[in-house]
Design an enzyme around this catalytic site. Structure first.
Site, PDB file in Angstrom:
ATOM      1  N   TYR B 101     -49.064  -8.445  -6.157  1.00 35.32           N
ATOM      2  CA  TYR B 101     -47.737  -8.368  -5.523  1.00 35.32           C
ATOM      3  C   TYR B 101     -46.723  -7.962  -6.589  1.00 35.32           C
ATOM      4  CZ  TYR B 101     -43.210 -10.009  -3.743  1.00 35.32           C
ATOM      5  OH  TYR B 101     -41.895 -10.095  -3.359  1.00 35.32           O
ATOM      6  N   GLU B 190     -40.310  -3.797  -2.442  1.00 31.72           N
ATOM      7  CA  GLU B 190     -41.428  -4.735  -2.498  1.00 31.72           C
ATOM      8  C   GLU B 190     -42.734  -4.015  -2.210  1.00 31.72           C
ATOM      9  OE1 GLU B 190     -41.611  -9.126  -0.801  1.00 31.72           O
ATOM     10  OE2 GLU B 190     -42.206  -7.696   0.742  1.00 31.72           O
TER      11      GLU B 190
END
Lengths: 292, 380
Positions: B101, B190
């Site tokens: 991530y 993101e």
């Protein structure tokens, strides 16, 4: 004494020759604010209602010893105008202009903080010290001089609360609009610190809203550092997450920035929070009565 | 402004961030054609501006063109957390060895961009932050200094990525994502998950971008990405008229001047036992056209049963606003009862003007609390 604007204020208006700039600049002057100059590139040598206009802020400072600037230029020129003011030696910048990109404001914030420059806004109504100086768009008629410091992220909501205070016979030392954007030049803590140090201010009313965590930081600051009583109001209990409520900074992101969380944080630090503008004015009156 | 995955990927590609090849489709046939062009296995991904697509059945693997068509048929029209799927992103399937991530967010509290990296990708990051904060490497970037490669190195070591080949690719990717973050005036970039393929290739499998509305004037090509059809009909109409409006799900229509006062008005309606139907800010002015536009948007919401007009006159005087309201009511028909509260500069004059004209469905109240109570009564 009051804070941020007072009898020592020598104001230059950047964008004085525009319609908004001239309307509010001359209005501030009529109120009694010492408006010493305007700046519009290419219009140096002209005047607006007797206020001399310069091409650059540096010229205006050299000629008039201006120490405070009010920014009334369109958003896309505002960052440049703020840097120009700070680099010319201006110590207090009040940016009424709205619509500044948040990234630009990040850089401005990082630039001005180490220099000790005080900034309000962007997207703010300015500051008013009743009887002394009005810099911005706050309608001075509804406020009276007194001992309550009022600090808020909003314009009309502040006027509403100020109006209710006036009706209860309470006046203000200074009314400060810090602005509704995600990044603003002064936080609640910055202004609370000034109110704590100001001998004219005896109580403070703080008006917050959803988004960010500045109210929570203020709560901790009040508990640790303030001797003066503070009461608060928070707007946006019914706001849904993920939606911008008018102000660019008024948005609940995920689970953070809710009105409920801010209220809880303030109450945990001993700050009473009113449920409506009317109630917060009454709380302020209670506090003032108890201390009278 | 939030962007769809396919738009975020287009921006990612522009900044040199590796993403899989894909095509946009709005019908099953287009999905089939896209799968044919791409060849092999493809992933059919719902394009919606909300999370939780996978769990809701909005992401499916397809074996070939016919299967892609079938999967598209299943996904198009799905309701994912109130968002109806109208677009699909058909992407060449990736083999996944690891899921990481990576994000850059706009940290309002610190007033700095925040980089975050963890090897526990593919799941909700708030969960990682809560349950295993030590696994989440976080680092702020000074906005004046800008991104420096050492910061990415610290993140990589902090997250525990130890394969040199991966380290090299992630290092480059963090730098490019920061460039995109600043270059697009993003509030959020993101990548979840950031994957490593069995061959050791690192790439962005998903892409979530949110761009600052105030900066869109600098990025006309991003401004054009706005999907007008994704918003409720009332919000679309408001945008066209330049009215600041947010649809809520109550019965009391709200109109006021100033964002803070309007937010406060919604709360006062809730305190009085009602539910606000919307947020609507007239701004500083109260001219007739602005009032007409706002009332048209509010009145078009079928759930609205009464309207609360809450004005505090500052520089805009209440007598001007009162005239604006009357002119607006002359130009249009509003069936709902309207409760008006005027306070502040020239409030008396304003109230007199309204009392003299006394339009049949208009009710004036002196205070915000009394007006809220009345508006809620009318909505019952």
């Amino acid at each position: 004494m009051a804070i941020i604007v007072d009898n020592e204020t020598r104001l230059v208006v950047q964008g004085l020759t525009g319609s908004e700039g001239s309307f509010h600049g001359t209005r501030n002057k009529r109120y009694g604010t010492n408006v010493v100059a305007g700046v519009t590139p290419g219009k140096g040598g002209q005047d607006v209602d007797g206020i001399p206009v310069f091409d650059t802020v540096a010229d205006a400072v050299a000629e008039t010893h201006a120490n405070t600037s009010m920014i009334f230029v369109p958003a896309r020129f505002a960052a440049d105008a703020i840097y120009e003011a700070v680099d010319a030696g201006i110590r207090t910048v009040i940016c009424i202009a709205e619509g500044l990109p948040a990234h630009e404001m990040l850089r401005i914030y990082a630039y001005i903080r180490p220099k000790g420059v005080t900034m309000l806004g962007p997207n703010c109504p300015g500051a008013l010290s009743p009887g002394k100086a009005n810099v911005g768009i706050i309608p001075a008629e509804i406020f009276s001089p007194g001992s309550i410091g009022l600090v808020s992220r909003s314009g009309t909501l502040t006027y509403q609360i100020g109006h209710e205070l006036t009706q209860l016979g309470l006046g203000n030392s200074t009314i400060v609009g810090i602005g509704g954007d995600p990044i603003v030049g002064s936080s609640f803590v910055d202004v609370l610190e000034k109110f704590e140090a100001d001998d004219e201010t005896e109580y403070v009313v703080m008006v917050g809203e959803i988004g960010g965590e500045e109210e929570e930081k203020a709560a901790r600051f009040i508990e640790a550092h303030m001797t003066k009583p503070v009461v608060a109001y928070i707007a946006g209990f019914t706001a849904p997450p993920g939606k911008t409520m008018g102000h660019a900074g008024a948005i609940i992101s995920g689970s953070s920035g809710t009105a409920e969380a801010k209220k809880r944080a303030l109450e945990a630090c001993g700050v009473r929070v009113g449920t409506s503008p009317t109630e917060v004015a009454r709380l302020a009156a209670d506090v003032a009565g108890a201390h009278a | 402004m939030d962007l769809y995955e396919y738009q975020g990927k287009e921006l990612s590609r522009r900044y040199g961030i590796p993403v899989s090849e894909g095509r946009l489709a709005t019908t099953p046939d287009e999905a089939r054609a896209a799968a044919e062009e791409l060849g092999g296995q493809v992933v059919v991904k719902a394009q919606v501006l909300t999370g939780g697509r996978g769990k809701a059945g909005g992401i499916k693997l397809a074996e070939g063109p016919d299967d892609a068509r079938a999967k598209a048929e299943q996904i198009l029209g799905l309701d994912i957390r109130g968002h109806v799927v109208r677009k699909l992103w058909i992407e060449r399937a990736s083999e996944i060895a690891k899921e990481y991530y990576l994000s850059i967010t706009f940290d309002r509290g610190a007033k700095k961009p925040l980089l975050m990296l963890t090897t526990q990708g593919g799941i909700d990051i708030e969960e990682v932050a809560e349950k295993s904060p030590e696994a989440l490497a976080r680092l702020h970037v000074d906005p004046l200094e800008g991104f420096q490669p050492y910061q990415a190195r610290r993140l990589i070591y902090g997250a525990g990525i130890d394969d040199p080949n991966e380290q090299k690719q992630v290092l480059a990717l963090v730098g490019k994502l920061y460039e995109a973050f600043v270059g697009c005036d993003a509030m959020l970039c993101e990548v979840n998950p950031l994957i490593v393929t069995p061959q050791g290739e690192v790439k962005a499998l998903d892409s979530k971008f949110s761009v600052d509305d105030n900066a869109l004037y600098k990025h006309p090509e991003i401004a054009e990405m706005r999907d007008l059809d994704a918003a409720p009909a009332e919000e679309r109409a408001a945008r066209e008229k330049g009215v600041t409006y947010v649809k809520l799900d109550g019965e009391v229509g709200i109109l006021g001047n100033g964002a803070g006062l309007v937010m406060s008005t919604l709360d006062v309606i809730a305190l009085a036992g009602g539910r606000p139907a919307n947020f609507c800010d007239l701004g500083g002015g109260g001219d007739a056209q602005g009032v007409v536009d706002a009332l048209e948007v509010i009145g078009a919401d079928p759930q609205v049963r009464s309207i609360f007009f809450n004005i505090f006159g500052g520089i805009t005087r209440c007598d001007e606003v009162a005239r604006g309201i009357l002119q607006a009511l002359d130009r249009m028909t509003i069936e709902h009862p309207i409760v008006v509260r005027l306070d502040g500069t020239n409030a008396e004059e304003g109230r007199e003007i309204l009392a003299e004209a006394s339009p049949p469905n208009l009710h004036a109240e002196p205070t915000m609390l009394e007006a809220a109570g009345r508006a809620v009564e009318f909505a019952r």
